[in-house]
Enzyme design. Structure first.
Site, short mmCIF file in Angstrom:
data_model
loop_
_atom_site.label_atom_id
_atom_site.label_comp_id
_atom_site.label_asym_id
_atom_site.label_seq_id
_atom_site.Cartn_x
_atom_site.Cartn_y
_atom_site.Cartn_z
N GLU A 157 38.60 34.21 32.51
CA GLU A 157 38.37 34.47 33.93
C GLU A 157 37.19 33.58 34.31
O GLU A 157 36.04 33.95 34.16
CB GLU A 157 38.07 35.96 34.10
N CYS A 188 32.72 35.34 41.32
CA CYS A 188 33.70 34.26 41.12
C CYS A 188 34.68 34.27 42.27
O CYS A 188 35.37 33.29 42.51
CB CYS A 188 34.35 34.35 39.76
C1 UN1 Z 1 33.70 38.42 39.32
O1 UN1 Z 1 33.08 37.90 40.23
O2 UN1 Z 1 33.63 38.00 38.13
O3 UN1 Z 1 37.08 40.92 43.50
C2 UN1 Z 1 34.55 39.64 39.50
C3 UN1 Z 1 35.85 41.05 43.38
C4 UN1 Z 1 35.35 42.03 42.36
C5 UN1 Z 1 35.32 41.41 41.01
C6 UN1 Z 1 34.65 40.09 40.91
N1 UN1 Z 1 36.21 43.18 42.35
O4 UN1 Z 1 35.06 40.42 44.05
#
Ligand code: UN1
Length: 515
Positions: free
Chosen positions: A268, A302
């Site tokens: 990820e 992310c």
């Molecule tokens: C991340 O930034 O690694 O969708 C995860 C989202 C959160 C998860 C982010 N539920 O922004």
């Protein structure tokens, strides 16, 4: 810890979570030990040294791994719904600790208190999801081409799952992986980010009581700290699956290392998420989605919104609405609920932010909302920066990269096809969204000719996914899926079984082999 301020109840939260001045960074269930170097965890909110963590040496890691391997032999024999019951209790425990854990997330990582609580809520949600899942680890049955034969598939646990998580979601991402892995019958060894080790220790402290109460072998949940542990996990043949969350650069290395030994990965990695703002959009909705997406978690998700692709006919109006909103953003201590934007994780991140702005300017970007480091009383940690907006072109080198900071690049488009091409025209493929009330645009965006990302939303920003869907993305985001839907399958191995209950041995494909 003596210097941690009493403000916002942080001291009490640390106490409730069992965080001491010096903590042992290796644990197998309730047993803690660690003989490695010390990591100091500073709060980006106020620059305070929160506590120290003794990291794991190679020998500590080895002990933990042995405990994990032993625990697997027992854990895999417990019926999945019974494992689900234990995960249900973990969810209950997290409900009890939502407030202190949310505060620690906010204090150690720097995200707003609301987002800290939100992160713990994600953990609770995934526990609930995993409990249901524990009774639904379904396989298929097939019709055999041979008479008096039965064919089906079943799912077995893989063994020990290595979880290497990032600082930006210091607790939720671990739970997405571990809660699923546990109901699947796997055991876990977790290396949290060296920037947020206390969050890891706090989680382990919370769930260890559940493990103890249920007489679960201690190696079901192992924690190791320090970067050396990450390398050990990646190279360890006893770990068939490594779930890694972090940058594309490190992810590439993890992917190669684990593949070299035929292990599997769930990756990820970086995102470069865009919102398309159509001329048919409801601008007041765009405002919330885009501003939260770009400045929430100080741009360190992310899924953060990094690019806005705006229809030319509403470009000027949208920019002025955004400039106005940015002017009202309160930057400051994330534990103070009046603030919208907290700090970046550390000074290194501030440096990357400043360099990105310089680079964007050099490449021809035009500043629409000025950035910079915030100084003065309350900002002593040196980690607070101003969210900025830069008019840029998609092909700029800096726009093609992920910078973990609140920098929003804006650009114009004429046709919806062009907007989709811009949205897809980056190496990453995590999240995407369109704001439109046009059914045609929406369906095109969601079609096979539309967004190439793992997540594609309509009239919702790019961040803030619910746990029920599979989370992850394509291209340089790494292709992994975690959390909801059928992401559980990655934590299990599929076995196809064919049983002959007749008295003959016919071969498949009609092959004759007479003896
Ligand atoms: C991340 O930034 O690694 O969708 C995860 C989202 C959160 C998860 C982010 N539920 O922004």
């Amino acid at each position: 810890m003596a210097t941690v301020s009493d403000q916002f109840g942080i001291k009490e939260a640390l106490q409730q979570l069992g965080i001491k001045e010096i903590n042992e960074g290796t644990s197998t269930g309730s047993t803690t030990y660690a003989n490695g170097n010390i990591i100091e965890s500073y709060s980006p909110a106020d620059g305070t040294l929160i506590a120290k963590v003794k990291t794991s040496t190679k020998e500590d890691y080895e002990k933990a791994m042995q405990k994990a391997s032993e625990a697997f032999l027992e854990w895999r024999m417990i019926p999945a719904p019974k494992r689900g019951e234990i995960v249900r209790q973990m969810g209950d425990e997290l409900r009890k600790f939502k407030e202190p854990l949310g505060k620690l997330v906010s204090y150690e990582m720097g995200k707003s208190l609301q987002e800290g609580y939100g992160e713990v809520q994600e953990m609770i949600d995934i526990c609930d999801f995993a409990v249901g899942l524990s009774r639904q680890l379904y396989g298929l049955t097939m019709h055999s081409e041979r008479p008096l034969h039965r064919m089906y598939e079943q799912w077995h646990p893989v063994g020990t799952v290595g979880i290497i998580s990032a600082f930006n979601f210091p607790v939720a991402v671990w739970s997405w992986n571990s809660m699923l892995a546990w109901v699947c019958g796997d055991v876990c060894i977790w290396k949290p980010s060296s920037k947020t080790p206390l969050c890891g220790i706090a989680c382990q402290n919370i769930i260890k009581t559940v493990l103890e109460r249920n007489n679960v072998p201690e190696g079901v949940s192992c924690l190791v700290t320090g970067n050396e542990s990450g390398d050990l996990i990646n190279n360890d043949k006893r770990i068939p699956l490594v779930s890694f969350t972090g940058s594309t650069r490190i992810g590439r290395h993890v992917s190669k290392t684990v593949a070299e030994r035929f292990g599997n990965t769930i990756l990820e990695l970086g995102g470069n998420n865009a919102i398309i703002v159509s001329e048919h959009a409801d601008i007041s909705m765009v405002l919330v989605g885009a501003v939260f997406g770009a400045v929430g978690t100080a741009g360190q998700r992310c899924t953060s919104t990094r690019r806005l692709i705006i229809h030319e006919s509403i470009y000027d109006k949208t920019i002025s609405v955004l400039q106005n909103a940015y002017g009202q953003l309160q930057i400051g201590n994330p534990l103070d609920e009046n603030n919208h934007v907290g700090p970046l994780i550390d000074k290194g991140a501030v440096n990357d932010y400043l360099k990105a702005i310089e680079k964007a300017k050099k490449e021809g970007g035009k500043i629409l909302v000025e950035g910079g480091v915030v100084e003065g009383a309350g900002y002593e940690s040196g980690c607070y920066v101003k969210p900025c907006i830069i008019e840029a072109e998609n092909h700029f080198e800096i726009v093609q990269e992920e910078t973990f900071a609140p920098i929003l690049y804006v650009m114009k488009y004429t046709t919806i096809e062009e907007a989709i091409a811009l949205q897809n025209g980056v190496p990453q493929g995590l999240s995407s969204s369109i704001f439109t009330n046009s059914m045609r645009e929406m369906e095109l965006f969601l079609s096979q000719a539309g967004s190439d990302c793992g997540i594609a939303n309509v009239n919702i920003g790019t961040s803030g996914a619910e746990i029920g869907g599979a989370f992850g993305g394509e291209k340089e985001t790494g292709g992994g899926r975690e959390s909801g839907s059928d992401a559980w399958k990655a934590y299990m191995r599929r076995q196809t079984n064919t049983i002959n209950y007749g008295t003959q041995l016919p071969l498949a494909q009609g092959i004759k082999f007479d003896l």
